[in-house]
Design a protein around this motif. Structure first.
Motif, PDB file in Angstrom:
ATOM      1  N   ASN A  81       0.832  -1.200   0.000  1.00 46.15           N
ATOM      2  CA  ASN A  81       0.000   0.000   0.000  1.00 46.15           C
ATOM      3  C   ASN A  81       0.877   1.265   0.000  1.00 46.15           C
ATOM      4  O   ASN A  81       0.421   2.333  -0.360  1.00 46.15           O
ATOM      5  N   LEU A  82       2.149   1.116   0.401  1.00 42.30           N
ATOM      6  CA  LEU A  82       3.068   2.259   0.418  1.00 42.30           C
ATOM      7  C   LEU A  82       3.726   2.392  -0.958  1.00 42.30           C
ATOM      8  O   LEU A  82       4.311   1.433  -1.454  1.00 42.30           O
ATOM      9  N   PRO A  83       3.595   3.572  -1.588  1.00 47.83           N
ATOM     10  CA  PRO A  83       4.073   3.746  -2.972  1.00 47.83           C
ATOM     11  C   PRO A  83       5.524   3.288  -3.171  1.00 47.83           C
ATOM     12  O   PRO A  83       5.844   2.643  -4.165  1.00 47.83           O
ATOM     13  N   TYR A  84       6.386   3.590  -2.202  1.00 49.89           N
ATOM     14  CA  TYR A  84       7.798   3.243  -2.368  1.00 49.89           C
ATOM     15  C   TYR A  84       7.992   1.744  -2.588  1.00 49.89           C
ATOM     16  O   TYR A  84       8.726   1.313  -3.487  1.00 49.89           O
ATOM     17  N   TYR A  85       7.323   0.939  -1.749  1.00 51.85           N
ATOM     18  CA  TYR A  85       7.509  -0.516  -1.847  1.00 51.85           C
ATOM     19  C   TYR A  85       6.786  -1.103  -3.056  1.00 51.85           C
ATOM     20  O   TYR A  85       7.214  -2.097  -3.625  1.00 51.85           O
ATOM     21  N   LYS A  86       5.685  -0.474  -3.445  1.00 49.80           N
ATOM     22  CA  LYS A  86       4.971  -0.922  -4.642  1.00 49.80           C
ATOM     23  C   LYS A  86       5.865  -0.701  -5.873  1.00 49.80           C
ATOM     24  O   LYS A  86       6.041  -1.599  -6.696  1.00 49.80           O
ATOM     25  N   ASN A  87       6.467   0.506  -5.956  1.00 55.22           N
ATOM     26  CA  ASN A  87       7.348   0.823  -7.094  1.00 55.22           C
ATOM     27  C   ASN A  87       8.524  -0.145  -7.154  1.00 55.22           C
ATOM     28  O   ASN A  87       8.892  -0.641  -8.217  1.00 55.22           O
ATOM     29  N   THR A  88       9.096  -0.404  -5.992  1.00 54.63           N
ATOM     30  CA  THR A  88      10.275  -1.247  -5.925  1.00 54.63           C
ATOM     31  C   THR A  88       9.956  -2.671  -6.404  1.00 54.63           C
ATOM     32  O   THR A  88      10.764  -3.323  -7.066  1.00 54.63           O
ATOM     33  N   MET A  89       8.754  -3.142  -6.131  1.00 54.71           N
ATOM     34  CA  MET A  89       8.367  -4.484  -6.584  1.00 54.71           C
ATOM     35  C   MET A  89       8.016  -4.484  -8.069  1.00 54.71           C
ATOM     36  O   MET A  89       8.239  -5.478  -8.764  1.00 54.71           O
ATOM     37  N   GLN A  90       7.465  -3.369  -8.542  1.00 55.30           N
ATOM     38  CA  GLN A  90       7.086  -3.319  -9.953  1.00 55.30           C
ATOM     39  C   GLN A  90       8.296  -3.276 -10.880  1.00 55.30           C
ATOM     40  O   GLN A  90       8.195  -3.615 -12.055  1.00 55.30           O
TER      41      GLN A  90
ATOM     42  N   GLU B 179      -4.599  17.976  13.664  1.00 58.34           N
ATOM     43  CA  GLU B 179      -4.536  18.666  12.358  1.00 58.34           C
ATOM     44  C   GLU B 179      -3.181  19.381  12.188  1.00 58.34           C
ATOM     45  O   GLU B 179      -2.614  19.380  11.099  1.00 58.34           O
ATOM     46  N   ALA B 180      -2.664  19.965  13.266  1.00 61.24           N
ATOM     47  CA  ALA B 180      -1.357  20.641  13.201  1.00 61.24           C
ATOM     48  C   ALA B 180      -0.239  19.634  12.921  1.00 61.24           C
ATOM     49  O   ALA B 180       0.699  19.925  12.165  1.00 61.24           O
ATOM     50  N   VAL B 181      -0.343  18.454  13.523  1.00 63.49           N
ATOM     51  CA  VAL B 181       0.660  17.405  13.301  1.00 63.49           C
ATOM     52  C   VAL B 181       0.658  16.994  11.826  1.00 63.49           C
ATOM     53  O   VAL B 181       1.713  16.832  11.209  1.00 63.49           O
ATOM     54  N   CYS B 182      -0.543  16.839  11.262  1.00 62.21           N
ATOM     55  CA  CYS B 182      -0.643  16.441   9.853  1.00 62.21           C
ATOM     56  C   CYS B 182      -0.073  17.538   8.944  1.00 62.21           C
ATOM     57  O   CYS B 182       0.625  17.231   7.978  1.00 62.21           O
ATOM     58  N   ARG B 183      -0.349  18.798   9.269  1.00 60.70           N
ATOM     59  CA  ARG B 183       0.262  19.888   8.495  1.00 60.70           C
ATOM     60  C   ARG B 183       1.780  19.856   8.636  1.00 60.70           C
ATOM     61  O   ARG B 183       2.511  20.005   7.656  1.00 60.70           O
ATOM     62  N   PHE B 184       2.255  19.626   9.861  1.00 63.73           N
ATOM     63  CA  PHE B 184       3.690  19.568  10.162  1.00 63.73           C
ATOM     64  C   PHE B 184       4.382  18.551   9.248  1.00 63.73           C
ATOM     65  O   PHE B 184       5.474  18.781   8.741  1.00 63.73           O
ATOM     66  N   PHE B 185       3.737  17.399   9.043  1.00 64.68           N
ATOM     67  CA  PHE B 185       4.330  16.346   8.208  1.00 64.68           C
ATOM     68  C   PHE B 185       3.829  16.405   6.766  1.00 64.68           C
ATOM     69  O   PHE B 185       4.237  15.583   5.942  1.00 64.68           O
ATOM     70  N   GLY B 186       2.932  17.338   6.462  1.00 59.25           N
ATOM     71  CA  GLY B 186       2.379  17.420   5.119  1.00 59.25           C
ATOM     72  C   GLY B 186       1.628  16.163   4.704  1.00 59.25           C
ATOM     73  O   GLY B 186       1.723  15.717   3.563  1.00 59.25           O
ATOM     74  N   CYS B 187       0.876  15.565   5.651  1.00 59.09           N
ATOM     75  CA  CYS B 187       0.181  14.287   5.383  1.00 59.09           C
ATOM     76  C   CYS B 187      -1.320  14.492   5.300  1.00 59.09           C
ATOM     77  O   CYS B 187      -1.883  15.184   6.144  1.00 59.09           O
ATOM     78  N   THR B 188      -1.962  13.868   4.330  1.00 55.84           N
ATOM     79  CA  THR B 188      -3.419  13.872   4.292  1.00 55.84           C
ATOM     80  C   THR B 188      -3.989  12.471   4.476  1.00 55.84           C
ATOM     81  O   THR B 188      -5.196  12.291   4.543  1.00 55.84           O
ATOM     82  N   ASP B 189      -3.128  11.474   4.520  1.00 53.16           N
ATOM     83  CA  ASP B 189      -3.592  10.135   4.900  1.00 53.16           C
ATOM     84  C   ASP B 189      -2.483   9.393   5.651  1.00 53.16           C
ATOM     85  O   ASP B 189      -1.389   9.938   5.859  1.00 53.16           O
ATOM     86  N   ALA B 190      -2.798   8.158   6.044  1.00 51.04           N
ATOM     87  CA  ALA B 190      -1.899   7.417   6.940  1.00 51.04           C
ATOM     88  C   ALA B 190      -0.567   7.018   6.284  1.00 51.04           C
ATOM     89  O   ALA B 190       0.485   7.059   6.935  1.00 51.04           O
ATOM     90  N   ALA B 191      -0.596   6.656   4.993  1.00 50.40           N
ATOM     91  CA  ALA B 191       0.583   6.047   4.358  1.00 50.40           C
ATOM     92  C   ALA B 191       1.883   6.868   4.511  1.00 50.40           C
ATOM     93  O   ALA B 191       2.883   6.324   4.974  1.00 50.40           O
ATOM     94  N   PRO B 192       1.888   8.178   4.159  1.00 47.13           N
ATOM     95  CA  PRO B 192       3.158   8.911   4.286  1.00 47.13           C
ATOM     96  C   PRO B 192       3.615   9.054   5.745  1.00 47.13           C
ATOM     97  O   PRO B 192       4.819   9.094   6.018  1.00 47.13           O
ATOM     98  N   LEU B 193       2.651   9.110   6.668  1.00 44.53           N
ATOM     99  CA  LEU B 193       2.986   9.231   8.089  1.00 44.53           C
ATOM    100  C   LEU B 193       3.670   7.945   8.576  1.00 44.53           C
ATOM    101  O   LEU B 193       4.638   7.982   9.337  1.00 44.53           O
ATOM    102  N   VAL B 194       3.178   6.798   8.104  1.00 46.61           N
ATOM    103  CA  VAL B 194       3.791   5.506   8.449  1.00 46.61           C
ATOM    104  C   VAL B 194       5.178   5.430   7.818  1.00 46.61           C
ATOM    105  O   VAL B 194       6.165   5.102   8.487  1.00 46.61           O
TER     106      VAL B 194
END
Lengths: 297, 297
Positions: A81-90, B179-194
């Motif tokens: 689900n993470l773009p980085y790992y998807k790209n790496t597998m593709q 919301e401030a934390v998400c702005r801090f990391f520039g995240c709108t969903d879970a994947a980039p934060l993970v």
């Protein structure tokens, strides 16, 4: 039959990689198991496990190695689900006629419901959830051992070790369960317990899960509190899945049966038994993707 | 003065290593800082940071490098409560006239109270506590980022990321803080934060701590809940220390002032200001150990 086509389904996980080979008509030809295949932890190891499982399945089916070039593979892997790992597998120069990639969650859901539509919560070493509705997928939870995976085997083990350490410090109460954990590790104070778990893997923490459930079932207050906290989270995850109104909801994974009696009652009533395995789900994925492709040709 | 004796105090930590050089009469000659010195994470790096800080202090004092052989060193390091890491440091062929080793906690306590008797809670990137009573020491908490360190900067950051992920999943509520934390990391969903936090160090998680306190002080419900949970644990730790009836109790570390208003009231009233730094405490350790030795000779 030089034009015979084969379908291979692969479920790659953190501890092993399972493969299932079928012919075009859906007959099972072989199943095989190889080592870990989690590209987030080790991409090279994942690729070599996948190759080993594939070759072994072909061999067990009595087919020549060149058969891989006539085989459409569906593979489900953690982290895809993470773009980085998807790209790496593709980017992988795979040996198959075609490769359909998705997450371990997606193929498990396809398998559990034998359909594009359904929802599952996986409770094994890790935990996560997905709803599949035709082409759309909505994922919940997961996020890995450090950031998430609540209610999983690894999480139950981690909570147990944390509780034992706080009880040595006099911050939390002990119990027959905590005493059993200390006997299990031969620890009489915090230091050896910390030393033992500084570099433990999620799988090692998950080994404590059966002990947690054994004591929780005997109403040990600590073990029951840990199981209840995990179950409350998994019930909330399941509730999110049900908000999508899936046709079926199933719990799968090594702890699915253990956790079931601890879930909210309405969730328990919503549960249906899974139909097939994740590797069968991977074959469904490959069949769908390459049926479409063959029609297009 | 060929027979002049020197004392060196070293406080080794996960991000840096601080040294303080005094003459036999207790006059400050120099202070220096080198790289990380946590033997649990990297023994070689710890040794080379300690050597670098020592040499620099000698140089800054305008003394020849050979002075190390007339210098008694006291060193406090994380993990030295664990027998394995204590042994590994004792095997070191050090350049000093004598080496007194203890934990970072112990030297911090000696420094904070300028005495063998007292208690401290450290709240920085990690958290831990100790009571010193003459020769005896009782340690609480710590246990590292994965297993413990509740109420620490790293723990506040980790709880924040976990909460943000569960709020993306609809399991927990959001808030202006989240919301401030998400702005801090520039995240709108879970994947980039993970993805961003899969391999983050405790120090990287701890960078979120100021934001947690900023919002907690503005009564943000999520930030306040996270700070309250950490503070409740630290209050319980402090309570354990007070059960030993120490002469003084101090909170030290980068978050000590921030956490103070959130502690239980009786704990707040028990707090005293620390007198000296951990590296001064390391010098106290060396003076005590080698005074005894010199008397014995």
């Amino acid at each position: 039959m030089p034009n015979q086509t084969y379908f291979l389904g692969i479920d790659g996980g953190g501890s092993k990689c399972k493969a299932r080979l079928e012919d075009a008509q859906g007959n099972l030809l072989a199943e095989s198991i190889a080592g870990p295949a989690n590209p987030v932890r080790d991409r090279q190891l994942a690729l070599s496990s996948i190759q080993q499982a594939s070759q072994e399945a072909i061999e067990l089916a009595g087919l020549p190695a060149s058969t891989l070039a006539q085989t459409y593979a569906g593979i489900g892997l953690a982290g895809l689900n993470l773009p980085y790992y998807k790209n790496t597998m593709q980017e992988w120069q795979h040996p198959f006629a075609g490769l359909a990639l998705s997450t371990d969650l997606h193929i498990a859901c396809l398998g559990a419901h034998n359909s594009d539509s359904g929802a599952i919560v996986i409770v094994g070493t890790g935990s996560s959830a997905i709803v599949c509705k035709d082409a759309e997928q909505f994922e919940y939870g997961g996020h890995g051992f450090l950031l998430g995976d609540k209610g999983s085997g690894a999480w139950f083990g981690l909570q147990t070790v944390r509780w034992a350490l706080e009880s040595f410090d006099g911050i939390k109460p002990s119990s027959p369960f905590i005493e059993a954990v200390c006997r299990f590790f031969g620890c009489t104070d915090a230091a050896p317990l910390v030393e033992k778990h500084l570099a433990s893997s999620p799988a090692e923490f998950a080994k404590l899960a059966p002990l947690v459930f054994e004591y929780a079932e005997q109403q040990d207050p600590v073990a029951a509190a840990i199981v209840q906290e995990g179950a409350a989270y998994l019930s909330a995850l399941a509730q999110q899945l049900l908000s999508h109104k899936p046709q079926r909801l199933a719990f799968i994974g090594g702890l699915a049966h253990k956790i079931q009696p601890w879930l909210d009652e309405d969730i328990q009533h919503s549960l249906r038994a899974p139909f097939q395995s994740p590797e069968s789900g991977a074959i469904i994925l490959a069949r769908k993707q390459f049926q479409v492709l063959e029609k297009a040709l």
